[in-house]
Design a protein around this motif. Structure first.
Motif, short mmCIF file in Angstrom:
data_model
loop_
_atom_site.label_atom_id
_atom_site.label_comp_id
_atom_site.label_asym_id
_atom_site.label_seq_id
_atom_site.Cartn_x
_atom_site.Cartn_y
_atom_site.Cartn_z
N GLY A 65 0.80 -1.22 0.00
CA GLY A 65 0.00 0.00 0.00
C GLY A 65 0.83 1.27 0.00
O GLY A 65 0.47 2.25 0.65
N VAL A 66 1.95 1.27 -0.74
CA VAL A 66 2.81 2.45 -0.80
C VAL A 66 2.95 2.93 -2.24
O VAL A 66 2.81 2.15 -3.18
N LYS A 67 3.26 4.20 -2.38
CA LYS A 67 3.46 4.79 -3.70
C LYS A 67 4.94 4.73 -4.08
O LYS A 67 5.82 4.70 -3.21
N ALA A 68 5.21 4.78 -5.39
CA ALA A 68 6.59 4.71 -5.86
C ALA A 68 6.70 5.34 -7.24
O ALA A 68 5.70 5.48 -7.95
N THR A 69 7.92 5.70 -7.59
CA THR A 69 8.21 6.30 -8.89
C THR A 69 9.19 5.41 -9.64
O THR A 69 10.19 4.96 -9.06
N PHE A 70 8.91 5.18 -10.92
CA PHE A 70 9.81 4.40 -11.77
C PHE A 70 10.44 5.32 -12.81
O PHE A 70 9.74 5.85 -13.68
N PHE A 71 11.76 5.54 -12.69
CA PHE A 71 12.50 6.30 -13.69
C PHE A 71 12.88 5.31 -14.81
O PHE A 71 13.68 4.40 -14.58
N MET A 72 12.32 5.53 -15.99
CA MET A 72 12.44 4.53 -17.05
C MET A 72 13.39 4.96 -18.16
O MET A 72 13.59 6.15 -18.42
N VAL A 73 13.97 3.97 -18.82
CA VAL A 73 14.93 4.16 -19.91
C VAL A 73 14.24 3.81 -21.22
O VAL A 73 13.72 2.70 -21.39
N GLY A 74 14.27 4.75 -22.17
CA GLY A 74 13.54 4.56 -23.41
C GLY A 74 13.94 3.32 -24.19
O GLY A 74 13.09 2.59 -24.70
N MET A 75 15.24 3.05 -24.28
CA MET A 75 15.69 1.93 -25.11
C MET A 75 15.34 0.58 -24.48
O MET A 75 15.39 -0.45 -25.16
N PHE A 96 1.57 4.78 -8.81
CA PHE A 96 2.91 4.81 -9.39
C PHE A 96 3.03 5.99 -10.34
O PHE A 96 2.03 6.42 -10.96
N LEU A 97 4.25 6.50 -10.47
CA LEU A 97 4.54 7.58 -11.40
C LEU A 97 5.65 7.14 -12.35
O LEU A 97 6.64 6.55 -11.92
N LEU A 98 5.48 7.45 -13.62
CA LEU A 98 6.50 7.22 -14.64
C LEU A 98 7.30 8.50 -14.82
O LEU A 98 6.73 9.58 -15.02
N ALA A 99 8.63 8.40 -14.72
CA ALA A 99 9.51 9.55 -14.91
C ALA A 99 10.64 9.17 -15.87
O ALA A 99 10.77 8.02 -16.29
N GLN A 129 11.30 11.14 -23.31
CA GLN A 129 10.05 11.78 -22.89
C GLN A 129 8.92 11.47 -23.87
O GLN A 129 7.80 11.15 -23.48
N ASP A 130 9.25 11.55 -25.15
CA ASP A 130 8.24 11.33 -26.20
C ASP A 130 7.88 9.86 -26.34
O ASP A 130 6.70 9.50 -26.40
N GLU A 131 8.87 9.00 -26.42
CA GLU A 131 8.60 7.60 -26.72
C GLU A 131 7.99 6.84 -25.54
O GLU A 131 7.19 5.92 -25.74
N LEU A 132 8.36 7.24 -24.33
CA LEU A 132 7.77 6.61 -23.16
C LEU A 132 6.46 7.28 -22.75
O LEU A 132 5.76 6.77 -21.88
N LYS A 133 6.18 8.42 -23.38
CA LYS A 133 4.99 9.22 -23.03
C LYS A 133 5.01 9.56 -21.54
O LYS A 133 4.04 9.33 -20.79
N VAL A 134 6.12 10.14 -21.10
CA VAL A 134 6.29 10.50 -19.69
C VAL A 134 5.36 11.67 -19.37
O VAL A 134 5.41 12.70 -20.05
#
Length: 260
Positions: A65-75, A96-99, A129-134
């Motif tokens: 029951g916790v929130k988290a952020t995922f910093f993602m890599v486009g490739m 969750f948040l996508l960054a 930013q564009d390809e992951l639709k952040v």
């Protein structure tokens, strides 16, 4: 909730026309009220999508029951399965948040080359930013613990020109206060108890980047093995024992909210 309708036992046989108006959920980046009596913890996981670690981490966060952020890599979004993981994180807000963690992860970990060419580095972040639709303009730099908010740049000097350009484009850059380090094949170094103590030391001694907040860095792949997934559960369980602790996504970091 839905409004109840008249049933067979309704003598007047009239439908209930009461309308329940439900406000739409706030989108990513919408500021929240910060409670000064609380301590805010930001679980930020890097390098997703990395199955099965990303999926396992998501499941544990949800279970706890916790929130988290995922910093993602486009490739890393190179097949349908991984794109589905990206979509699942993006669509799970506010849990969750996508960054943004760049497209090539700093030219595949070639950090000095990456940051010495500011134009191509910025283009790399914009491609991610564009390809992951952040949905937010929040970045973590690969390989460097930098913080950038409203023209204030803190951290190593190597990425400074890139930081300036990202700042001019309206991006926030977020570093970290505590890292769950790993060795070898992504094996966590600290135990759950040790890491929880590091978090508490930062909060108690006011040595985090912003008082009453701690940004924790880890990497999705670390928690693929069952024993380390259990460590993640234990770590969160320890922190949840303190009623002052609140888990939030990084768009609700105080310095980011001040930019709104």
């Amino acid at each position: 909730m839905f409004a109840a309708c008249g049933g067979k036992d309704n003598k007047d046989n009239k439908a209930d026309t009461t309308k329940v108006v439900v406000a739409p959920p706030s989108g990513p980046g919408t500021p929240i009220k910060i409670d000064s009596s609380k301590r805010y913890i930001y679980l930020t996981w890097d390098d997703a999508p990395q199955p099965p670690g990303t999926n396992i981490s998501k499941a544990i966060f949800h279970e706890q029951g916790v929130k988290a952020t995922f910093f993602m890599v486009g490739m890393h979004q190179f097949d349908h399965r991984r794109k589905m993981i990206v979509d699942s994180v993006r669509n799970a807000y506010p849990e969750f948040l996508l960054a943004n963690h760049s497209y090539t992860h700093g030219f595949r970990n070639n950090y000095r080359q990456f940051y010495s060419h500011a134009d191509s580095a910025v283009a790399d972040f914009q491609k991610a930013q564009d390809e992951l639709k952040v949905p937010v303009k929040i970045i973590r730099l690969p390989g460097n613990n930098n913080w950038v908010f409203k023209g204030e740049i803190n951290g190593p000097k190597i990425p400074r020109e890139v930081c300036k350009r990202l700042d001019s484009l309206g991006y926030s850059v977020v570093g970290w206060d505590v890292e769950w380090r790993f060795k070898g094949n992504s094996t966590p170094i600290q135990s759950a108890t040790q890491l929880a103590q590091e978090v508490n030391d930062k909060l108690d001694n006011f040595t985090s980047f912003t008082p009453n907040t701690v940004v924790i860095l880890a990497h999705d792949r670390m928690f693929a093995p069952a024993q380390y997934a259990d460590s993640l559960r234990r770590f969160i369980t320890i922190l949840k024992q303190d009623p002052r602790n609140v888990f939030e996504t990084i768009d609700h970091y105080p310095l980011i909210q001040q930019q709104k």
